[in-house]
Design a protein around this motif. Structure first.
Motif, PDB file in Angstrom:
ATOM      1  N   GLU A 236       0.845  -1.198   0.000  1.00 57.82           N
ATOM      2  CA  GLU A 236       0.000   0.000   0.000  1.00 57.82           C
ATOM      3  C   GLU A 236       0.874   1.239   0.000  1.00 57.82           C
ATOM      4  O   GLU A 236       1.795   1.360   0.802  1.00 57.82           O
ATOM      5  N   ARG A 237       0.601   2.175  -0.915  1.00 57.57           N
ATOM      6  CA  ARG A 237       1.376   3.394  -1.007  1.00 57.57           C
ATOM      7  C   ARG A 237       1.205   4.248   0.247  1.00 57.57           C
ATOM      8  O   ARG A 237       0.153   4.246   0.891  1.00 57.57           O
ATOM      9  N   ALA A 238       2.245   5.013   0.558  1.00 58.87           N
ATOM     10  CA  ALA A 238       2.212   5.866   1.755  1.00 58.87           C
ATOM     11  C   ALA A 238       1.070   6.857   1.703  1.00 58.87           C
ATOM     12  O   ALA A 238       0.406   7.114   2.709  1.00 58.87           O
ATOM     13  N   LEU A 239       0.803   7.431   0.511  1.00 61.44           N
ATOM     14  CA  LEU A 239      -0.251   8.437   0.391  1.00 61.44           C
ATOM     15  C   LEU A 239      -1.593   7.873   0.828  1.00 61.44           C
ATOM     16  O   LEU A 239      -2.315   8.487   1.617  1.00 61.44           O
ATOM     17  N   ALA A 240      -1.938   6.691   0.330  1.00 56.95           N
ATOM     18  CA  ALA A 240      -3.226   6.090   0.675  1.00 56.95           C
ATOM     19  C   ALA A 240      -3.302   5.775   2.161  1.00 56.95           C
ATOM     20  O   ALA A 240      -4.326   6.010   2.819  1.00 56.95           O
ATOM     21  N   LYS A 241      -2.202   5.267   2.709  1.00 57.02           N
ATOM     22  CA  LYS A 241      -2.172   4.902   4.122  1.00 57.02           C
ATOM     23  C   LYS A 241      -2.299   6.144   5.014  1.00 57.02           C
ATOM     24  O   LYS A 241      -3.065   6.149   5.975  1.00 57.02           O
ATOM     25  N   VAL A 242      -1.557   7.185   4.675  1.00 58.78           N
ATOM     26  CA  VAL A 242      -1.592   8.414   5.469  1.00 58.78           C
ATOM     27  C   VAL A 242      -2.959   9.084   5.376  1.00 58.78           C
ATOM     28  O   VAL A 242      -3.523   9.530   6.379  1.00 58.78           O
ATOM     29  N   ILE A 243      -3.519   9.150   4.163  1.00 56.22           N
ATOM     30  CA  ILE A 243      -4.821   9.803   3.995  1.00 56.22           C
ATOM     31  C   ILE A 243      -5.914   9.051   4.749  1.00 56.22           C
ATOM     32  O   ILE A 243      -6.748   9.662   5.429  1.00 56.22           O
ATOM     33  N   ARG A 244      -5.927   7.732   4.642  1.00 53.10           N
ATOM     34  CA  ARG A 244      -6.953   6.955   5.327  1.00 53.10           C
ATOM     35  C   ARG A 244      -6.915   7.203   6.828  1.00 53.10           C
ATOM     36  O   ARG A 244      -7.944   7.435   7.476  1.00 53.10           O
ATOM     37  N   THR A 245      -5.709   7.195   7.404  1.00 54.52           N
ATOM     38  CA  THR A 245      -5.579   7.395   8.843  1.00 54.52           C
ATOM     39  C   THR A 245      -5.890   8.833   9.226  1.00 54.52           C
ATOM     40  O   THR A 245      -6.497   9.096  10.273  1.00 54.52           O
ATOM     41  N   THR A 246      -5.476   9.793   8.385  1.00 47.73           N
ATOM     42  CA  THR A 246      -5.764  11.199   8.656  1.00 47.73           C
ATOM     43  C   THR A 246      -7.268  11.459   8.627  1.00 47.73           C
ATOM     44  O   THR A 246      -7.803  12.186   9.472  1.00 47.73           O
ATOM     45  N   TYR A 247      -7.975  10.852   7.671  1.00 49.18           N
ATOM     46  CA  TYR A 247      -9.427  10.998   7.609  1.00 49.18           C
ATOM     47  C   TYR A 247     -10.078  10.470   8.889  1.00 49.18           C
ATOM     48  O   TYR A 247     -11.029  11.058   9.410  1.00 49.18           O
ATOM     49  N   ASP A 248      -9.554   9.351   9.404  1.00 48.27           N
ATOM     50  CA  ASP A 248     -10.077   8.812  10.660  1.00 48.27           C
ATOM     51  C   ASP A 248      -9.845   9.797  11.803  1.00 48.27           C
ATOM     52  O   ASP A 248     -10.732  10.021  12.631  1.00 48.27           O
ATOM     53  N   LYS A 249      -8.641  10.383  11.834  1.00 51.34           N
ATOM     54  CA  LYS A 249      -8.311  11.344  12.894  1.00 51.34           C
ATOM     55  C   LYS A 249      -9.212  12.577  12.819  1.00 51.34           C
ATOM     56  O   LYS A 249      -9.571  13.167  13.844  1.00 51.34           O
ATOM     57  N   LEU A 250      -9.553  12.990  11.603  1.00 48.99           N
ATOM     58  CA  LEU A 250     -10.371  14.187  11.401  1.00 48.99           C
ATOM     59  C   LEU A 250     -11.870  13.883  11.413  1.00 48.99           C
ATOM     60  O   LEU A 250     -12.687  14.782  11.220  1.00 48.99           O
TER      61      LEU A 250
END
Length: 336
Positions: A236-250
């Motif tokens: 899994e690319r870093a962008l997808a992983k970071v965005i998914r987790t950031t969306y959860d945080k937000l």
């Protein structure tokens, strides 16, 4: 569009992570790098094919990387110039970047140092805010007194070295705190920059990213990049992983619209009603909201088209109280 600030101590690899996420190499002459990237969502591509859409439009996310942190202190921590802190204060969330490569790597300890730096930065602003606000409070300004009380509580917490996000704040308190935009109340995600050839164990509340490798493949064709990364066990690319987790945080979810003109993804907060989600598209749609025609993404794809889903009774008629769900495909009915 949400904004994510990237910050780390010297040597953590913030600029490399920025390139890995955005496919843009920051200029050495600039201490702040910004880029807007589309949020990857294969559902938009699928809906575009189903509806023969002329255009595909993806939700966007802004990344802001602040270089310029300097070493100081016995533990080798750092500090950011005030203008760089200003860019971070405007962000909706933070990526706290710590080093996970090299023989002396200690991500947990470095994260403590980084959080301490941000806490000290907030403490300095809180002190200044208290000094300016006390005069109005003494003059009898009721709102200034309430704000001052909240900031005094925040100061006590910060003096203990505790990030403000670790405490509970009601809506009025958060409004008062917004007057100085504390960094440590923002949702934060710890990112450990790692060497895929010498991987380390990453704590469950952190994300490991092979940022140097991903920065190298950032501009490649998706297929070529995926093949190279898979050779290192990265699926899994870093962008997808970071965005998914950031969306959860937000506390964000994604809903979708589809048609022959365009298929598109939209973001809204978890718990948003249908009219509120409609407002993400246009305020006129929210004001004139009549109803929402809604179908889950998977059900629509299985049916094969909007008309087929309608004929099968899969499309629901929802009113103003409907709470949007992740992956809803919706068509809003409104009058202006």
């Amino acid at each position: 569009m949400k904004s994510v600030g990237i910050v780390g101590l010297p040597g953590a690899g913030t600029s490399t992570l920025f390139t890995a996420l955005t496919a843009i190499e920051g200029s050495a002459s600039s201490r702040t790098h910004q880029a807007v990237v589309p949020v990857p969502d294969e559902r938009v591509n699928v809906l575009g094919k189903l509806h023969d859409s002329k255009k595909l439009v993806f939700t966007q996310l802004r990344f802001v990387e602040t270089s310029g942190m300097v070493r100081r202190g016995a533990r080798g921590s750092g500090s950011l110039a005030s203008e760089l802190l200003g860019h971070l204060r405007e962000a909706d969330a933070l990526l706290l970047v710590v080093r996970g490569f090299g023989p002396d790597a200690n991500p947990s300890s470095e994260l403590e140092d980084l959080n301490l730096e941000l806490t000290l930065a907030d403490l300095a602003i809180a002190d200044s805010k208290l000094e300016r606000g006390s005069k109005a409070a003494r003059a009898g300004d009721a709102e200034a007194k309430r704000e001052l009380s909240t900031i005094e509580r925040a100061k006590l917490i910060l003096e203990k070295g505790t990030p403000l996000r670790d405490e509970t704040w009601d809506a009025d308190e958060r409004k008062a705190l917004s007057s100085f935009a504390p960094l440590t109340i923002k949702p934060a995600l710890a990112v450990v920059t790692i060497d895929p050839e010498s991987p380390i164990n990453v704590a469950a509340d952190m994300i490991g990213v092979a940022s140097a490798l991903e920065a190298e493949v950032a501009g490649m064709d998706d297929g070529e990049a995926a093949e190279l990364l898979s050779g290192y066990g990265i699926e899994e690319r870093a962008l997808a992983k970071v965005i998914r987790t950031t969306y959860d945080k937000l506390d964000l979810i994604t809903f979708l619209t589809a048609g022959d003109t365009e298929s598109r993804s939209w973001e809204t907060r978890k718990g948003a009603t249908a009219p509120e989600a409609a407002g993400e598209i246009h305020t006129d749609i929210q004001r004139g909201f009549i109803k929402a025609e809604v179908v889950p993404y998977d059900a629509l794809v299985e049916a094969g088209s909007w008309s087929a889903a309608k004929s099968k009774g899969l499309i629901r008629q929802e009113g103003k109280e409907y709470v949007m769900r992740e992956g809803d495909v919706v068509e809003f009915r409104f009058a202006v």
